[in-house]
Design an enzyme around this catalytic site. Structure first.
Site, PDB file in Angstrom:
ATOM      1  N   HIS A 141     -15.163   1.635 -41.314  1.00 17.29           N
ATOM      2  CA  HIS A 141     -13.817   1.858 -40.753  1.00 17.29           C
ATOM      3  C   HIS A 141     -13.883   2.656 -39.450  1.00 17.29           C
ATOM      4  CE1 HIS A 141     -12.315   0.721 -44.806  1.00 17.29           C
ATOM      5  NE2 HIS A 141     -13.384   1.388 -45.201  1.00 17.29           N
ATOM      6  N   SER A 254     -16.553   1.481 -10.163  1.00 16.91           N
ATOM      7  CA  SER A 254     -15.127   1.217  -9.983  1.00 16.91           C
ATOM      8  C   SER A 254     -14.833   1.197  -8.488  1.00 16.91           C
ATOM      9  CB  SER A 254     -14.314   2.317 -10.663  1.00 16.91           C
ATOM     10  OG  SER A 254     -13.026   2.395 -10.081  1.00 16.91           O
ATOM     11  N   LYS A 260     -17.157   6.316 -11.969  1.00 17.39           N
ATOM     12  CA  LYS A 260     -17.240   5.387 -13.089  1.00 17.39           C
ATOM     13  C   LYS A 260     -18.542   4.596 -13.131  1.00 17.39           C
ATOM     14  CE  LYS A 260     -14.516   4.489 -15.748  1.00 17.39           C
ATOM     15  NZ  LYS A 260     -13.337   3.610 -15.690  1.00 17.39           N
ATOM     16  N   GLU A 267     -18.477  -5.991 -22.134  1.00 20.15           N
ATOM     17  CA  GLU A 267     -17.066  -6.373 -22.283  1.00 20.15           C
ATOM     18  C   GLU A 267     -16.866  -7.872 -22.085  1.00 20.15           C
ATOM     19  OE1 GLU A 267     -14.324  -3.249 -20.299  1.00 20.15           O
ATOM     20  OE2 GLU A 267     -16.294  -3.015 -19.419  1.00 20.15           O
TER      21      GLU A 267
END
Ligand code: ARG
Length: 399
Positions: A141, A254, A260, A267
């Protein structure tokens, strides 16, 4: 050039032509291979003589890329063969021709997937070997559950990929039998020898696209796995988890925020799972309800197949580079794994060894967690050793 000029007297309307045209240039090398096999059968039946077979061979070696003038790659190929091309279509139809080419394509795509999987599995297993003794929290979980090792967790990824390999092998096997000789649907009167490993039913031979579905299924499950792996990579490389650092050759910056470092590869692999599943369900819906034997609907097998192959061939090497360059933060992992609550189950089992029924032991430990008196048993004594399992996996992958 259309192959059916004798049947109609009128030119096709350009809009109709544009709608019917197949974007199937990718099939060309496979159609060449299939055409060569067919030419050899024509030669065996004395329909092509030695010189004509030689001419087919040399013409096939020179075939150029199809252009917009061809209805599909098969029409293009016949046109490119020149005079001998007028003989090549004896005893075959584009229906068994396309089925043959797509089968050869799927077999290649499966071999390519297998090679890509082997690369990714090797990168994973190398870390698994190195981190076999590195403790980390295991999750259910997405809540800390019990301590495991990084090696244990990564070995699970490799197991998923090994089942993917089996699925691609199955798809390749399903694509194995040859539809040559099926003709349009009912064979031909010409005395052509059957191909090696022929399909048993000519209607099925031209109507079956199960092997494409098998490939798309293998790709969909693979991407489902890559999405799970990708999600964990995204989590582990956050400042919040900080279990691992991303390699700079596989992460992006970024355009606005100078600090970043983003896990775009992970992804995108996760995102492509949705598309991969869509391709499978899309083709299932195309094939559903189609009457035997061939229907032009089946031309719709190609866009999802080509796109799936491109994604598989793109994702696996990119993820391999990302995984290979991961740096695990052992200190941070050790700190997270030393959370005493990860041993609460072990504490209950210790009571079981003393004769306490498990449900009572569970209640006693839960109460001690609630009132703050919980004390863990010997830290991390339960961590399993995955060294042998990882070594066995490496052997199966040949790395
Ligand atoms: N381009 C077609 C396909 O991809 C080839 C077969 C066409 N056959 C026919 N009878 N119209 O399925």
């Amino acid at each position: 050039m259309t192959l059916w000029v004798g049947r109609t007297t009128e030119e096709l309307a350009p809009e109709v032509w544009a709608f019917l045209r197949a974007e199937d240039a990718e099939l060309l090398p496979y159609d060449i291979e299939g055409t060569l096999l067919h030419a050899e059968r024509l030669h065996a039946a004395d329909i092509l003589d030695d010189a004509e077979l030689a001419e087919v061979r040399s013409a096939l070696a020179r075939v150029g890329e199809p252009d917009a003038a061809a209805e599909d790659v098969h029409s293009h190929l016949e046109a490119e063969l020149g005079d001998v091309g007028r003989k090549i279509h004896a005893g075959r139809s584009r229906n068994d021709q396309v089925a043959t080419a797509v089968r050869l394509y799927v077999r290649d795509a499966c071999a390519e997937a297998e090679a890509g999987l082997a690369g990714l599995a090797a990168a994973i297993l190398e870390h698994a070997e190195r981190e076999a003794g590195t403790a980390m929290p295991g999750y259910t979980h997405l809540q800390r559950a019990q301590a495991v090792t990084v090696g244990h967790h990564l070995h699970a990824w490799a197991e998923m990929l090994e089942r993917d390999r089996a699925r691609f092998r199955f798809a390749a096997e399903q694509a194995g039998p040859s539809p040559l000789g099926a003709g349009a649907l009912a064979g031909s009167t010409l005395p052509l020898p059957p191909p090696p490993n022929p399909m048993r039913n000519s209607l099925d031979a031209v109507a079956d696209r199960d092997f494409v579905l098998d490939y798309l299924y293998a790709a969909a499950v693979l991407f489902t796995h890559l999405s799970r792996v990708g999600e964990e990579l995204v989590l582990w490389t956050t400042r919040e988890f900080a279990f691992a650092r991303l390699p700079e050759n596989a992460s992006t910056g970024s355009s606005m925020m100078p600090q970043k470092l983003n896990p775009d590869v992970a992804e995108l692999a996760r995102g492509k799972a949705g598309t991969a599943i869509g391709r499978l369900t899309g083709l299932l819906a195309v094939v559903k309800g189609l009457p035997l034997a061939y229907d032009r609907d089946l031309q719709e097998d190609k866009p999802p197949l080509f796109a799936a192959r491109k994604d598989v061939a793109g994702a696996l090497p990119a993820l391999t580079i990302l995984v290979a360059g991961l740096e695990f933060d052992r200190e941070r992992l050790a700190q997270a794994a030393s959370d005493p609550l990860l041993l609460a189950t072990d504490a209950a089992e210790e009571l079981v060894r003393e004769g306490v029924p498990f449900r009572d032991a569970h209640e006693r430990v839960a109460a001690s967690v609630r009132d703050g008196t919980y004390t863990p048993p010997d830290a991390l004594s339960r961590l399993g050793d995955v060294t042998a399992a990882v070594a066995a996996a490496k052997e199966r992958w040949g790395c």
